[in-house]
Write an enzyme that holds these catalytic residues in place. Structure first.
Site, PDB file in Angstrom:
ATOM      1  N   GLU A  33      11.930   6.719   5.378  1.00  0.00           N
ATOM      2  CA  GLU A  33      11.449   7.867   4.611  1.00  0.00           C
ATOM      3  C   GLU A  33      12.627   8.784   4.293  1.00  0.00           C
ATOM      4  OE1 GLU A  33      10.091  10.530   2.442  1.00  0.00           O
ATOM      5  OE2 GLU A  33       8.682   8.930   2.989  1.00  0.00           O
ATOM      6  N   GLY A  39       4.368  11.609   2.071  1.00  0.00           N
ATOM      7  CA  GLY A  39       4.511  11.448   0.630  1.00  0.00           C
ATOM      8  C   GLY A  39       4.054  12.663  -0.157  1.00  0.00           C
ATOM      9  N   LYS A  50      -4.740  21.824  -3.333  1.00  0.00           N
ATOM     10  CA  LYS A  50      -6.171  22.121  -3.171  1.00  0.00           C
ATOM     11  C   LYS A  50      -6.382  23.300  -2.235  1.00  0.00           C
ATOM     12  CE  LYS A  50      -6.397  18.773  -5.881  1.00  0.00           C
ATOM     13  NZ  LYS A  50      -5.158  18.532  -6.669  1.00  0.00           N
ATOM     14  N   ASP A 311       1.913   4.567  -6.382  1.00  0.00           N
ATOM     15  CA  ASP A 311       2.285   4.987  -7.730  1.00  0.00           C
ATOM     16  C   ASP A 311       3.473   4.225  -8.298  1.00  0.00           C
ATOM     17  OD1 ASP A 311       0.351   6.813  -7.082  1.00  0.00           O
ATOM     18  OD2 ASP A 311       1.657   8.565  -7.118  1.00  0.00           O
ATOM     19  N   HIS A 444     -34.820  19.017  -3.167  1.00  0.00           N
ATOM     20  CA  HIS A 444     -34.813  20.111  -4.143  1.00  0.00           C
ATOM     21  C   HIS A 444     -34.506  21.411  -3.416  1.00  0.00           C
ATOM     22  CE1 HIS A 444     -36.011  22.522  -7.597  1.00  0.00           C
ATOM     23  NE2 HIS A 444     -36.689  23.295  -6.746  1.00  0.00           N
TER      24      HIS A 444
END
Length: 460
Positions: A33, A39, A50, A311, A444
């Site tokens: 890495e 990553g 987010k 990717d 509902h």
């Protein structure tokens, strides 16, 4: 030279679990890495963005809550607290992954940049100095992508932002100019508008979200316009320059040139594979014209015993697809199976607000293929749950095979759109026809119950 049974290059959402799985199976494994464990998703993408989007939603809710009878006289955005929370989340996830790797038997972790120096041999330039030469029977490449910088006159002379560096800002931009209207551009644009920036988005094409249906894209534009986010289509940046604390951008719109002033520029025009440093020409691994590694349906490259995941191989650039690549490699290499990426469903969610959840083909794709289809649509101002919560923005849409009644694809632009579209994905996975959902009994009032009404629109 140290020899391994397997070497994994890159610790993204495919590389990390794969290295552990290989080691657990008894193979002596090395994980290389060059930066941080996890990553893009953990460090620069999914998790941190987010987290910040959640803060932006909270800021929007302060204004929106007035329509629900909740009045807040004053609030302010504590940007340092937002970024600190984001950093804490990233560090927690990264450290947990790193600890898990370090505790795995048969697995060595090396921080550095890997370059192939032979057919099954790499040289690792270590981050803390020195180098290692390693060989292995099998290699697994999971080096991912990085932002692609377009050729714009003067761009190298300004401190432009990318999806990585924008999250390291210590203050809110006065005027953020976004180049590109894909997921990165729209998510960051809406986020910083809610934090207090003026936001302008430039898109060279005739419309945003070219891979989505026109009606869905139009709804997104409408939602963003309600937040005073300016979107300039058929507009291309030609050059940039600095004038004191301002950035001057010369743009072309329909053949006419003009200038825009801004404080910051975010480049969100695309990403490119991180393959250049690998020296793949020494391995027999072929890449396409953009540098993506060519693979077959089993994720095998053109060189024996070298695989590519995530990717870096091109195609859908999503964390969950990278993780599924790991599952496929794990089944094939360790369990000697015959798993394939062929015909797998590719769900995704764009985390603007409301979310755009997607799976399968669009209406336009279906018509381009000449399929006999039914198209179900419903606006959220007809959805009980949306009305009750006071958020009627967006719409839901499903594409159905007219003969088999199977769902071919769906777009859900709504609060919790990613969760709602997953219900339709599971229906697709289980061959549940649209009429069974239309006549299903759902609690509902929930967003899921709106799927009754979505498919009832076909009966009217």
């Amino acid at each position: 030279m140290q020899h391994y049974d397997a070497i994994v290059i890159g610790s993204g959402q495919a590389g990390t679990p794969l290295s552990k799985k290989l080691a657990e199976s008894g193979l002596k494994t090395a994980l290389i890495e060059k930066r941080w464990i996890g990553g893009t998703c953990v460090n620069d993408g999914c998790s941190p963005t987010k987290a910040m989007i959640a803060s932006a939603k909270a800021a929007w809710s302060v204004y929106h809550n007035k329509s629900l009878g909740i009045i807040t006289d004053h609030f302010y955005v504590d940007f340092s607290a937002i970024t600190q929370r984001k950093n804490d989340i990233v560090h927690r996830m990264r450290s947990n992954s790193e600890k898990s790797i370090q505790e795995s038997k048969n697995l060595d972790l090396h921080y550095g940049t890997a370059t192939f120096s032979g057919d099954k041999e790499i040289t690792v330039t270590l981050n803390d100095g020195g180098s290692l030469t390693l060989s292995a029977d099998k290699f697994f490449i999971n080096t991912g992508e990085k932002p692609s910088i377009p050729k714009i006159e003067g761009i190298e002379n300004i401190d432009y932002l990318t999806s990585t560096s924008i999250m390291e800002l210590d203050s809110i931009p006065e005027h953020l100019l976004v180049l590109g209207s894909g997921y990165i551009g729209l998510e960051f644009g809406q986020m910083f508008k809610r934090f207090g920036s003026k936001v302008t988005i430039l898109e060279p094409s005739e419309r945003i979200l070219k891979k989505e249906d026109q009606d869905i894209a139009d709804e997104v534009v409408k939602i963003l316009a309600e937040e005073d986010i300016e979107i300039l289509t058929k507009t291309k940046a030609l050059s940039v320059s600095k004038n004191g604390g301002k950035i001057i951008v010369t743009v072309d719109k329909d053949g006419k040139q003009s200038q825009l002033n801004c404080s910051h520029i975010l480049i969100a025009t695309g990403r490119k594979p991180q393959t250049k440093a690998l020296s793949l020409e020494k391995t027999g691994v072929e890449t396409d014209e953009k540098g993506y590694i060519k693979v077959n349906d089993r994720l095998e490259t053109t060189a024996a015993d070298i695989y590519a995941l995530g990717d870096v191989k091109g195609g859908p650039a999503f964390t969950h697809i990278s993780y599924d690549d790991y599952r496929i490699i794990s089944e094939n290499v360790i369990e000697k199976g015959n798993a394939s990426i062929k015909d797998r469903l590719v769900p995704y969610c764009m985390f603007i607000d409301p979310q755009l959840g997607r799976v399968g083909i669009t209406e336009q794709e279906a018509r381009d293929q000449g399929l006999d289809i039914l198209v179900a649509t419903i606006k959220n101002d007809s959805v009980a749950r949306s009305i009750e919560t006071g958020d009627e923005r967006g719409m839901m849409k499903a594409v159905i095979d007219a003969k088999t009644k199977q769902i071919l694809g769906a777009s859900v632009l709504a609060e919790q759109g990613g969760e709602i579209v997953t219900i339709l994905q599971m229906a697709m996975m289980g061959n549940v026809t649209y009429d069974r959902i239309m006549n299903g009994v759902f609690a509902h009032p929930t967003y899921a119950e709106s799927l009754n009404n979505l498919f009832m629109s076909l009966e009217q």
